[in-house]
Write a protein that holds these residues in place. Structure first.
Motif, PDB file in Angstrom:
ATOM      1  N   LEU A 185     -34.048   2.262   7.225  1.00 31.37           N
ATOM      2  CA  LEU A 185     -34.170   3.532   6.512  1.00 31.37           C
ATOM      3  C   LEU A 185     -35.204   4.400   7.212  1.00 31.37           C
ATOM      4  O   LEU A 185     -36.325   3.979   7.481  1.00 31.37           O
ATOM      5  CB  LEU A 185     -34.581   3.290   5.060  1.00 31.37           C
ATOM      6  N   GLY A 186     -34.827   5.612   7.530  1.00 30.67           N
ATOM      7  CA  GLY A 186     -35.717   6.531   8.225  1.00 30.67           C
ATOM      8  C   GLY A 186     -35.539   6.555   9.728  1.00 30.67           C
ATOM      9  O   GLY A 186     -36.052   7.454  10.399  1.00 30.67           O
ATOM     10  N   LYS A 187     -34.791   5.587  10.263  1.00 27.66           N
ATOM     11  CA  LYS A 187     -34.518   5.595  11.699  1.00 27.66           C
ATOM     12  C   LYS A 187     -33.414   6.610  11.986  1.00 27.66           C
ATOM     13  O   LYS A 187     -32.571   6.898  11.136  1.00 27.66           O
ATOM     14  CB  LYS A 187     -34.099   4.209  12.184  1.00 27.66           C
ATOM     15  N   VAL A 188     -33.429   7.170  13.191  1.00 27.45           N
ATOM     16  CA  VAL A 188     -32.491   8.232  13.549  1.00 27.45           C
ATOM     17  C   VAL A 188     -31.437   7.709  14.515  1.00 27.45           C
ATOM     18  O   VAL A 188     -31.755   7.044  15.507  1.00 27.45           O
ATOM     19  CB  VAL A 188     -33.232   9.433  14.156  1.00 27.45           C
ATOM     20  N   ILE A 189     -30.185   7.995  14.198  1.00 28.78           N
ATOM     21  CA  ILE A 189     -29.067   7.668  15.073  1.00 28.78           C
ATOM     22  C   ILE A 189     -28.867   8.831  16.035  1.00 28.78           C
ATOM     23  O   ILE A 189     -28.765   9.988  15.611  1.00 28.78           O
ATOM     24  CB  ILE A 189     -27.772   7.448  14.266  1.00 28.78           C
ATOM     25  N   TYR A 194     -27.778   5.399  20.456  1.00 27.18           N
ATOM     26  CA  TYR A 194     -28.902   4.506  20.167  1.00 27.18           C
ATOM     27  C   TYR A 194     -29.577   4.893  18.855  1.00 27.18           C
ATOM     28  O   TYR A 194     -29.325   5.969  18.295  1.00 27.18           O
ATOM     29  CB  TYR A 194     -29.907   4.529  21.319  1.00 27.18           C
ATOM     30  N   PHE A 195     -30.428   3.996  18.370  1.00 30.70           N
ATOM     31  CA  PHE A 195     -31.251   4.248  17.191  1.00 30.70           C
ATOM     32  C   PHE A 195     -32.680   4.499  17.664  1.00 30.70           C
ATOM     33  O   PHE A 195     -33.157   3.845  18.589  1.00 30.70           O
ATOM     34  CB  PHE A 195     -31.253   3.041  16.251  1.00 30.70           C
ATOM     35  N   PRO A 198     -28.041  14.724   8.302  1.00 29.52           N
ATOM     36  CA  PRO A 198     -28.215  15.323   9.622  1.00 29.52           C
ATOM     37  C   PRO A 198     -29.701  15.499   9.935  1.00 29.52           C
ATOM     38  O   PRO A 198     -30.505  15.835   9.052  1.00 29.52           O
ATOM     39  CB  PRO A 198     -27.511  16.668   9.489  1.00 29.52           C
ATOM     40  N   TYR A 199     -30.047  15.277  11.180  1.00 29.66           N
ATOM     41  CA  TYR A 199     -31.447  15.342  11.598  1.00 29.66           C
ATOM     42  C   TYR A 199     -31.595  16.390  12.693  1.00 29.66           C
ATOM     43  O   TYR A 199     -30.861  16.381  13.682  1.00 29.66           O
ATOM     44  CB  TYR A 199     -31.901  13.978  12.108  1.00 29.66           C
ATOM     45  N   LEU A 219     -25.936  14.606  18.853  1.00 29.44           N
ATOM     46  CA  LEU A 219     -25.812  14.707  17.410  1.00 29.44           C
ATOM     47  C   LEU A 219     -26.718  13.640  16.806  1.00 29.44           C
ATOM     48  O   LEU A 219     -26.742  12.500  17.288  1.00 29.44           O
ATOM     49  CB  LEU A 219     -24.363  14.478  16.988  1.00 29.44           C
ATOM     50  N   SER A 220     -27.455  13.993  15.769  1.00 30.36           N
ATOM     51  CA  SER A 220     -28.438  13.067  15.217  1.00 30.36           C
ATOM     52  C   SER A 220     -28.359  13.021  13.696  1.00 30.36           C
ATOM     53  O   SER A 220     -28.098  14.039  13.044  1.00 30.36           O
ATOM     54  CB  SER A 220     -29.857  13.469  15.641  1.00 30.36           C
ATOM     55  N   ALA A 221     -28.620  11.842  13.143  1.00 34.63           N
ATOM     56  CA  ALA A 221     -28.629  11.659  11.693  1.00 34.63           C
ATOM     57  C   ALA A 221     -29.660  10.611  11.333  1.00 34.63           C
ATOM     58  O   ALA A 221     -29.781   9.579  12.011  1.00 34.63           O
ATOM     59  CB  ALA A 221     -27.244  11.237  11.199  1.00 34.63           C
ATOM     60  N   MET A 222     -30.416  10.876  10.269  1.00 34.27           N
ATOM     61  CA  MET A 222     -31.415   9.924   9.787  1.00 34.27           C
ATOM     62  C   MET A 222     -30.790   9.010   8.738  1.00 34.27           C
ATOM     63  O   MET A 222     -30.178   9.478   7.774  1.00 34.27           O
ATOM     64  CB  MET A 222     -32.630  10.646   9.198  1.00 34.27           C
ATOM     65  N   ILE A 223     -30.963   7.719   8.915  1.00 37.01           N
ATOM     66  CA  ILE A 223     -30.397   6.733   8.003  1.00 37.01           C
ATOM     67  C   ILE A 223     -31.139   6.767   6.668  1.00 37.01           C
ATOM     68  O   ILE A 223     -32.362   6.669   6.617  1.00 37.01           O
ATOM     69  CB  ILE A 223     -30.482   5.321   8.609  1.00 37.01           C
TER      70      ILE A 223
END
Length: 218
Positions: free
Chosen positions: A19-23, A158-159, A98-99, A32-36
């Motif tokens: 939780l809080g890590k970014v894909i 990557y994460f 989305p991040y 493209l980025s998203a925070m879990i």
């Protein structure tokens, strides 16, 4: 980038730690980025897991080294998981938001919306773009045929740890587990701050049992 060592931990611990890590996913010449914000953990020894059904070529990634990508089709659509400590154990990336940062500026959200429109073609609300395992994959352009059984790749997919960790975590039961398949186990974890953007908000769902815990106690 989180290396394979990060994933070599118990599934429950990993589910909370993600939780809080970014894909990060390369799409053309942008990221493209998203925070879990939502995860579920699964063990070989419980009936809710794919691994409990036995080893097959399709489920091979579940039995590989921690940090191996396992993808499967949920109602015909892609879902993202990662193996962890212990053969057959894994964490499902259930939801994200989305991040935006210098690597993924606000314009990248427009791309995510184009990849994942509403069924009628309208733009999907930003906070619901990744509200579910298949919506997450669509928004990032992740495909089973490209990534199942592989490791994360620097500069491609990557994460990343961006220094954020939720202060409070909601721990509750997993979604979509059939009756009699250990549906009672509290193996779903949600970032309290982003509960309204997860697949189904446990804080507002009727007859839902949950516990709010300090992140350090997970």
């Amino acid at each position: 980038m989180l290396n394979n060592t990060f994933f070599q931990k118990d599934a429950k611990e990993l589910a909370a730690d993600l939780l809080g890590k970014v894909i990060r996913k390369k799409h053309g010449d942008i990221f493209l980025s998203a925070m879990i914000i939502e995860t579920e953990c699964y063990y070989l020894t419980e009936k809710g897991s794919h691994a409990s059904l036995g080893y097959t070529e399709k489920r091979k990634a579940l039995f590989m080294e921690g940090g191996t990508i396992y993808m499967y089709y949920s109602r015909g659509k892609d879902s993202l998981n990662v193996s962890c400590q212990g053969e057959g154990n894994a964490v499902l990336i259930k939801g994200a938001v989305p991040y935006v940062d210098s690597q993924s500026p606000s314009e990248t959200i427009d791309v995510m919306q184009k990849l994942n429109p509403m069924p009628d073609g309208r733009e999907r609300e930003v906070k619901r773009l990744c509200a579910g395992q298949t919506l997450l994959c669509r928004s990032l352009g992740l495909k089973l045929t490209e990534w199942n059984g592989r490791n994360f790749m620097p500069g491609i997919f990557y994460f990343e740890d961006v220094g954020y960790s939720p202060e409070k975590i909601i721990q509750t039961t997993r979604l979509g587990i059939p009756a009699g398949r250990d549906e009672h186990l509290p193996y779903r974890f949600v970032d309290f701050t982003h509960a309204e953007s997860c697949t189904s908000n446990p804080l507002t769902k009727k007859n839902n049992n949950y516990t709010i815990i300090n992140n350090e106690t997970v």
